[in-house]
Design an enzyme around this catalytic site. Structure first.
Site, PDB file in Angstrom:
ATOM      1  N   GLU A 319       0.879  -1.172   0.000  1.00 19.55           N
ATOM      2  CA  GLU A 319       0.000   0.000   0.000  1.00 19.55           C
ATOM      3  C   GLU A 319       0.913   1.216   0.000  1.00 19.55           C
ATOM      4  OE1 GLU A 319      -1.630   3.227   0.920  1.00 19.55           O
ATOM      5  OE2 GLU A 319      -1.963   2.394   2.919  1.00 19.55           O
ATOM      6  N   CYS A 353      -3.182   8.523   3.932  1.00 19.53           N
ATOM      7  CA  CYS A 353      -2.965   7.871   2.635  1.00 19.53           C
ATOM      8  C   CYS A 353      -4.171   7.991   1.720  1.00 19.53           C
ATOM      9  CB  CYS A 353      -2.589   6.408   2.837  1.00 19.53           C
ATOM     10  SG  CYS A 353      -3.823   5.427   3.717  1.00 19.53           S
TER      11      CYS A 353
END
Length: 622
Positions: A319, A353
């Site tokens: 990720e 994020c």
């Protein structure tokens, strides 16, 4: 003569007694099961620096440094041959602790401890695992204020940001695994076909062994607990490598989880914490004893992790970065959604994020959007939520600090370069000198309008409190702008017509999209009172690959084993027909048999199937 008792025959009486006995046994088993699953209370001491008056304690105790220290500074009592990690509050510069960093030998030793402990843990039942997670959840809810303060102290964020990004999402993940984790991992029946109708097919999800998670610093509580609770529920041991920026808080959170395991009767070595500098972390990605790697961080480091993992073909979930867009369609009510957009851009001071990094606004709404956002952004107050002012008052702040100031020069440069290319700096745009916290790492909340896709700031992840605004004229143009970066993590679409929004959402190149919302594929905000953890989380393109969250995330931490057995072994078992048995007696006969079998089973017309059956029987009887 039939005896009667309460007007019941002997047969009825025996039946009633059997039912009561069965209910009694069920009740006892249920009570025992519930007792085993009941939370086990445990305590874990709060660190001194989590107290609200810690700054006053520092001033009164000269042995505690109250200024920022270099992250590699060694303490006076440093042991020879050891590296040290210095921890401090980025909102105030207050020293928290100086801790020895793990060496390569230390990390190898922790992997070995986890490997030994996992052998027993892999035999635990789902009930055993739920008991551990339920105990952890009860502790987290009970100690949520301390947990939030620890996160605030180590990252500079606010209590509200900690509640949303740390406490709520972790409780939600724990709750989802408690309710649905076993269903995702229990053996699963699969369908068969006509040829194998006498077989039963089952997929088993087995523990991998020891897995590792290399996590970023922006959410120290959630990033520490989230991969660990998923890994141990799947029957694994886990070695967590935290960022060197949040060693202080990670030790607290993982220490509590280890204490929880011990209180529940399990070896706490199932969970290991590694705190080291990046140059020593490669041992985790190249160890043959590590069976899966979860990495959350930058694209640059993620690529290195993926390359290192090829040494033993270790599976990796990545990720990485994001440049998430929010497309605002024509006729969207600006005031209605402005609060969601503010949270999307400035949650944790943009260090998120799945934060919204690009607002793609229809030309007809641009001026209204800029006017609304500029008024709200100028009112934002930043500071330390745990510190007091010189007058002794607790600060009321909307946003906290950045994790450090190492990127401030770069942020100021890309903003200045964008302005030179025609962007409009409405407010902010530079580091902020806080009147009370001179050593704090603050960047002014920024609104930058008239941004175009050819500017560096529109293509690179800023991970900062910067709201970028880009104009478009047609929906196709908006989609092209949104898809026009190398990233593809999350996205949002806002508009008055949901069907139009869904059409735009399906055209976006990303792993997750929210319609008329922000980030709800991972977390919901107070306006909803519903939390989602059933969805896979992850991106495409340079945002990484693989998924965590939901059943996909749990199953990624197991290896899949397909087991097929005879449904009625005494009646039907596999045999090799004479026509195709070794040694082959006739090429013509064997081909006729196999081609007839294919035509009979898979032919698309009944005549073809009958002809195939005839060939099959003829070849089989020869």
């Amino acid at each position: 003569m039939t005896k009667r008792l309460f007007n019941l025959s002997e047969k009825d009486l025996l039946w009633s007694l059997s039912v009561f006995m069965a209910l009694g046994i069920y009740s006892v088993i249920r009570r025992y099961t519930q007792a085993r699953a009941r939370p086990v209370p445990f305590d874990w001491p709060a660190p001194l620096a989590s107290f609200l008056n810690y700054e006053a304690i520092v001033i009164q105790n000269p042995s505690l440094h109250s200024h920022r220290l270099d992250s590699r500074l060694e303490p006076p009592s440093a042991l020879p041959g050891y590296d040290y990690i210095t921890c401090y509050d980025p909102a105030t510069g207050v020293h928290l602790d100086t801790l020895p960093a793990d060496s390569v030998e230390d990390i190898i030793g922790k992997i070995e401890l986890a490997k030994r402990a996992q052998l027993e843990w892999s035999q635990s039942s789902f009930s055993d695992r739920r008991r551990v997670l339920r105990s952890l959840l009860a502790w987290l809810v009970r100690e949520q204020e301390i947990c939030a303060r620890v996160a605030c102290r180590d990252t500079g964020k606010t209590m509200v940001d900690a509640a949303l990004g740390e406490i709520l999402v972790t409780c939600s993940k724990l709750e989802w695994i408690l309710k649905h984790g076993e269903r995702a991992l229990r053996p699963e029946r699969r369908r068969s076909n006509l040829l194998l109708s006498y077989k039963t097919s089952v997929v088993h999800y087995e523990p991998l062994g020891v897995v590792t998670a290399i996590m970023s610093w922006n959410y120290p509580l959630h990033n520490a607990l989230s991969p660990v609770i998923a890994a141990i529920f799947a029957g694994n041991a886990v070695v967590l490598k935290c960022s060197e920026y949040v060693v202080w808080s990670s030790r607290f959170y993982l220490g509590a989880l280890r204490e929880c395991l011990y209180a529940c009767g399990w070896d706490p070595d199932i969970v290991q914490l590694v705190s080291c500098f990046p140059e020593h972390a490669e041992v985790l990605t190249t160890s043959p004893d590590i069976k899966h790697i979860t990495f959350v961080g930058s694209e640059t480091i993620g690529r290195k992790v993926a390359v290192a993992a090829t040494k033993h073909l270790t599976p990796v979930t990545l990720e990485l970065g994001g440049k998430d867009p929010a497309i605002i369609l024509p006729r969207t009510n600006i005031k209605k959604w402005s609060s969601v957009w503010m949270r999307g851009a400035f949650q944790s001071m943009g260090q998120n994020c799945i934060g919204i990094e690009r607002f793609i606004i229809h030309t007809s709404l641009y001026d209204e959007f800029i006017a609304e956002m500029s008024e709200r952004i100028r009112k934002l107050r930043v500071g330390s939520v745990l510190a007091t002012s010189p007058e002794g008052f607790i600060s009321v702040v909307d946003g906290g600090s950045m994790i450090n100031d190492t990127r401030f020069d770069g942020l100021e440069k890309v903003i200045q370069d964008a302005v030179a290319m025609g962007a409009h700096l409405v407010t902010g745009g530079s580091r902020l000198r806080h009147p009370y916290h001179e050593s704090g790492s603050y960047f002014a909340p920024t609104l930058l309008g008239n941004v175009s896709s050819n500017m560096e700031i529109a293509q690179s992840e800023v991970f900062a409190p910067i709201m970028l605004v880009m104009k478009y004229d047609t929906i196709d143009e908006a989609v092209d702008i949104a898809n026009g970066t190398r990233y593809g993590l999350g996205a949002s679409v806002f508009g008055p017509d949901q069907q139009t929004c869904k059409g735009v959402a399906l055209a976006l190149e990303c792993g997750m999209v929210s319609v008329n919302d922000f980030g709800v594929y991972y977390v919901c905000f107070p306006a909803h009172f519903i939390l989602f953890q059933d969805l896979p989380f992850g991106g495409i393109k340079a945002s990484g690959y693989g998924r965590f969250g939901g059943r996909e995330g749990l199953r990624a931490l197991t290896y899949t084993k397909a087991v097929i057995v005879d449904r009625f072994p005494l009646i039907a078992e596999t045999f090799i027909p004479a026509a195709v048995d070794y040694p082959i007696r006739s090429l013509v006969q064997s081909w006729e048999y196999m081609s007839g079998l294919v035509a009979f089973v898979y032919g698309d017309q009944w005549k073809m199937r009958l002809a195939g059956l005839a060939r099959l029987l003829r070849a089989g009887s020869s």
